[in-house]
Design an enzyme around this catalytic site. Structure first.
Site, PDB file in Angstrom:
ATOM      1  N   HIS A  11       0.818  -1.211   0.000  1.00 21.19           N
ATOM      2  CA  HIS A  11       0.000   0.000   0.000  1.00 21.19           C
ATOM      3  C   HIS A  11       0.849   1.256   0.000  1.00 21.19           C
ATOM      4  O   HIS A  11       0.330   2.364  -0.107  1.00 21.19           O
ATOM      5  CB  HIS A  11      -0.947  -0.003   1.208  1.00 21.19           C
ATOM      6  CG  HIS A  11      -1.910  -1.138   1.161  1.00 21.19           C
ATOM      7  ND1 HIS A  11      -1.739  -2.286   1.897  1.00 21.19           N
ATOM      8  CD2 HIS A  11      -3.021  -1.327   0.418  1.00 21.19           C
ATOM      9  CE1 HIS A  11      -2.724  -3.127   1.613  1.00 21.19           C
ATOM     10  NE2 HIS A  11      -3.499  -2.572   0.726  1.00 21.19           N
ATOM     11  N   CYS A  17      -0.133  -8.202  -0.544  1.00 21.49           N
ATOM     12  CA  CYS A  17      -1.305  -8.291  -1.423  1.00 21.49           C
ATOM     13  C   CYS A  17      -0.836  -8.156  -2.871  1.00 21.49           C
ATOM     14  O   CYS A  17       0.368  -8.124  -3.138  1.00 21.49           O
ATOM     15  CB  CYS A  17      -2.309  -7.192  -1.043  1.00 21.49           C
ATOM     16  SG  CYS A  17      -3.928  -7.388  -1.825  1.00 21.49           S
TER      17      CYS A  17
END
Ligand code: GLN
Ligand code: ZN
Length: 756
Positions: free
Chosen positions: A695, A727
């Site tokens: 992120h 992710c």
């Protein structure tokens, strides 16, 4: 007389005007005054729509430039010190800095609003937090509406819900702030009263949750205080039933109480039996969170039951909750086929349903006969349509065998079979699926969709991209490769588009957070998979390399939760239908030579019901659905799953029950804190704690990833550990991903040397 009311209307504009305006404002393309004007226009339009629909009382302050909880923080002056607030009125730059951060200051935390996909900005408290009216928004919007002749009902998030949703950074208890916050609420109510406001809506959805004694007494104290200010209070609850909080709630000093009869129709009998005389019960009969037309005849019957008991003067009709969770106006769906469209109602159409039910009570059934018979036709059409009901799917659902939910062998046995088949090193490296989605990829997908390039040209670009990603991973010396998902715009949409029983709207936008809106697919019928969805891409990727390529699928629970789901059968049923479709894909991937298959389930945690008593039932069918999708493969085939943003403590045994051979989770930002649940539980299967925070644009060093992995290796069995990012990488750029993954592979190699 029964009144037609509403709890909140979508504020993004029928054509997403708010998104365009706020984003232009953030880019400096329009002025603050221009942004403010867009807000004014949206409000005026919304009020007019509600007036035209015949509503008797209309919410005000349901509009927001970002989020209604952030609006409360601004109203109450709860501004963390890092924003250097001058203590007067919160201006828009400060407001947006709190929401999004800026070059010099970080944003406030954001999290999901109850069990919805809407995210609110988490209030930050400490013991010294003080409260003071610091925004005129609610007052300005109230006079704005009054000037337009609107019968207003200003909306506030109630004190107990507001405090409970916040976090105290110093570990203190936010509820201790109640004595300080209540006088400010009182001041707000008094000011609204002085403006001629009769009713105020106090949202206390916390009343449908499991409450501690402390919370219960806080609700009592709070409502006692709010009742003293000369305005009438409509206390609103939604998303679940009152259940064991019913007698507390009914004893509170409200003037009207709103209950959700879509989510919890069963609560009505008991509420009617105990409802205080001469108070008003607001019936949430029209689904504020879904897109299906109401069954008006059924709803009217329920409403009549209530009015027989309480009298017409003590009943209001309303949507079940604020309609910000529902798209704006079905009339804007110009490309949807007529039959499907005839089954749906967006917010504007739902107002018509509220009005119709109200009229039916006030003037008798005959007055709304045409609405009722239209609604009957829709109900019949949905009950019988061959587009909805697929005999093949129903047949399959009745022939599910217990063996379809379990792998052939236990994990320990599968594990050695897989190790032989895959011959991976210790600390094997992989990624979560997507690689950077460059402008070229996005444009190619968009042109193909628009028809400006043909299939051959589209496939060629995608294949080039897949090849590039494969070569890149080989060059990095990664162990289990992925194809990079260039063909996917969104992990649910991609599959939904290929499944029968799913459809897509053009304009069904719902606010997820701030200016980010989502357009959830619509599951309208029995779900099945006509043809393979991913096999070609995965097989192509596998043909390019001798290393194993991981097939990538979205799991049934996530497919369910990120969609508008049909309301004519239990969700568990729909989830299992999706699971069968995914199972078909899993089997085909395996047959095409794919040895590792990842089934992503990032939504499993957020699907948890609001009440603990309902958790087991949900977890049972959620786990069953995952297992149904994954259990058809041979022992040698390795099933992975992935979850992000998850806190696992509450559900770790269910996660283990999924029986995936490996799970990857987000842990890097919390410095492996999230791993704790797995360690305490003694998680038996393999696990990839994320070591790279995707992120952030920051490139992690090899050393810091080594530290994280060593930390993991001290608490887990080193042979359990996979090395992967938190992710998917689709939002990142190649310039960051390249060095970051290189460092990650190096970190894994260091661990192999140090730990073995
Ligand atoms: N496989 C998906 C990706 O890498 C997973 C996304 C997610 O977990 N939200 O993009
Ligand atoms: Zn993820």
């Amino acid at each position: 007389m029964v009144l037609a009311t509403n709890l909140g209307f979508p504020r993004i504009g029928a054509r997403r005007e708010l998104k365009k305006a706020t984003e232009s404002y953030w880019k400096g393309e329009i002025t603050e005054a221009e942004l403010v004007k867009v807000g004014t226009d949206i409000r005026r339009t919304n009020w007019q729509i509600q007036k035209d629909a015949g509503l008797d009382m209309i919410p005000v302050n349901d509009f927001s430039f970002y989020d209604q909880v952030l609006d409360m923080s601004a109203l109450l002056g709860v501004i963390p010190s890092r924003y250097n607030f001058n203590g007067e009125k919160v201006d828009l730059p400060t407001y947006f800095a709190m929401a999004r951060g800026n070059d010099s200051v970080t944003a406030m935390e954001m999290t999901k609003w109850f069990d919805t996909n809407y995210h609110y900005i988490v209030p930050e408290f400490d013991t010294d937090t003080t409260f003071k009216i610091s925004s005129d928004k609610i007052f300005d919007e109230t006079s704005e509406a009054q000037a337009l002749g609107v019968t207003v009902r200003p909306v506030l998030v109630g004190p107990v819900t507001y405090l409970t949703l916040g976090k105290a950074k110093d570990g203190s208890n936010p509820l201790d702030l109640l004595p300080k916050i209540l006088p400010v609420y009182a001041e707000i109510l008094a000011r609204l009263k002085s403006m001629g406001v009769e009713w105020v809506q106090i949202d206390e959805p916390i009343l449908v949750m499991d409450l501690s004694n402390e919370q219960k007494s806080a609700v009592q104290t709070s409502c006692d205080a709010l009742a003293q200010n000369g305005v009438k209070i409509c206390l609103t609850t939604y998303f679940c039933g009152l259940r064991d909080n019913e007698s507390l709630t009914l004893s509170l000093p409200f003037d009207a109480l709103h209950v959700d009869l879509k989510r919890a129709p069963e609560q009505l009998d008991s509420i009617l039996k105990h409802f205080p005389k001469d108070k008003i019960l607001s019936l949430g009969l029209v689904d504020g969170r879904n897109i299906w037309k109401a069954n008006l005849r059924q709803a009217l019957k329920i409403a009549q039951q209530a009015s027989d008991k309480l009298g017409l003067a003590n009943i209001w009709i309303a949507p079940s909750c604020s309609m910000i969770h529902c798209p704006n106006d079905l009339d804007f769906e110009s490309r949807m086929d007529d039959q499907l469209k005839s089954w749906l109602a967006y917010a504007k159409q739902k107002l018509g349903e509220v009005h119709s039910l109200t009229l039916g009570l006030n003037s008798g059934e005959a007055a709304i006969e045409s609405d009722l018979s239209l609604s009957d036709i829709v109900a019949k059409d949905r009950a019988t349509s061959s587009r909805i009901h697929n005999d093949g799917v129903k047949q399959r659902m009745t022939s599910l065998e217990p063996t379809m939910f379990t792998r052939k062998s236990e994990f320990s046995h599968r594990r050695s079979a897989q190790h032989t088949a895959l011959s991976l090193p210790s600390f094997p490296t992989t990624s979560i699926g997507s690689f950077p989605q460059t402008k070229e990829i996005r444009e190619t997908r968009a042109s193909f969709k628009k028809g400006t390039i043909d299939l051959a040209a589209y496939e060629q670009t995608m294949r080039q991209e897949i090849e590039r990603v494969i070569r890149f991973q080989e060059d990095l010396d990664m162990d289990v490769l992925v194809h990079g998902e260039p063909e996917r715009n969104d992990m649910v949409e991609y599959f939904g588009e290929q499944l029968q029983g799913y459809t897509f709207s053009q304009n069904g936008w719902v606010q997820s957070y701030g200016s980010r809106y989502v357009k959830p697919p619509i599951i309208f019928g029995d779900v099945s998979r006509p043809t393979p969805m991913t096999v070609e891409w995965s097989a192509y990727a596998q043909s390019l390399t001798t290393r194993p390529v991981k097939g990538m699928l979205t799991g049934p629970i996530t497919m369910l939760f990120w969609s508008f789901v049909r309301d004519d059968q239990p969700r568990s049923e729909t989830c299992k239908q999706i699971a069968l479709a995914i199972r078909d894909e899993v089997r085909d991937l395996e047959a095409a030579g794919i040895k590792v298959i990842q089934i992503d389930e990032p939504a499993i945690r957020e699907g948890l019901p609001l009440r603990r008593a309902d958790w087991n039932d949900y977890l049972d069918w959620a786990v069953d659905s995952f297992r149904l999708s994954a259990s058809c493969v041979a022992d040698e085939t390795q099933i992975h799953t992935h979850m992000c943003y998850s806190e696992f403590n509450d559900i770790i045994d269910s996660i283990a029950d999924l029986d995936a051979d490996a799970i990857s989770i987000e842990t890097s930002r919390s410095q492996m804190e999230l791993l704790e649940a797995f360690v305490n539980f003694d998680y038996p299967n393999e696990i990839g704690p994320g070591v790279y925070d995707i992120h952030s644009p920051r490139i992690p060093t090899q050393e810091e990833m080594v530290i994280l992995l060593e930390k993991a290796a001290t608490v887990l069995d080193p042979s359990q550990i996979w090395v992967n990012p938190d992710c998917g990488l689709k939002t990142r750029g190649w310039a960051e991903v390249e060095p970051a993954l290189r460092h990650m592979v190096d970190a894994a190699k260091t661990l192999r040397k140090r730990v073995g």
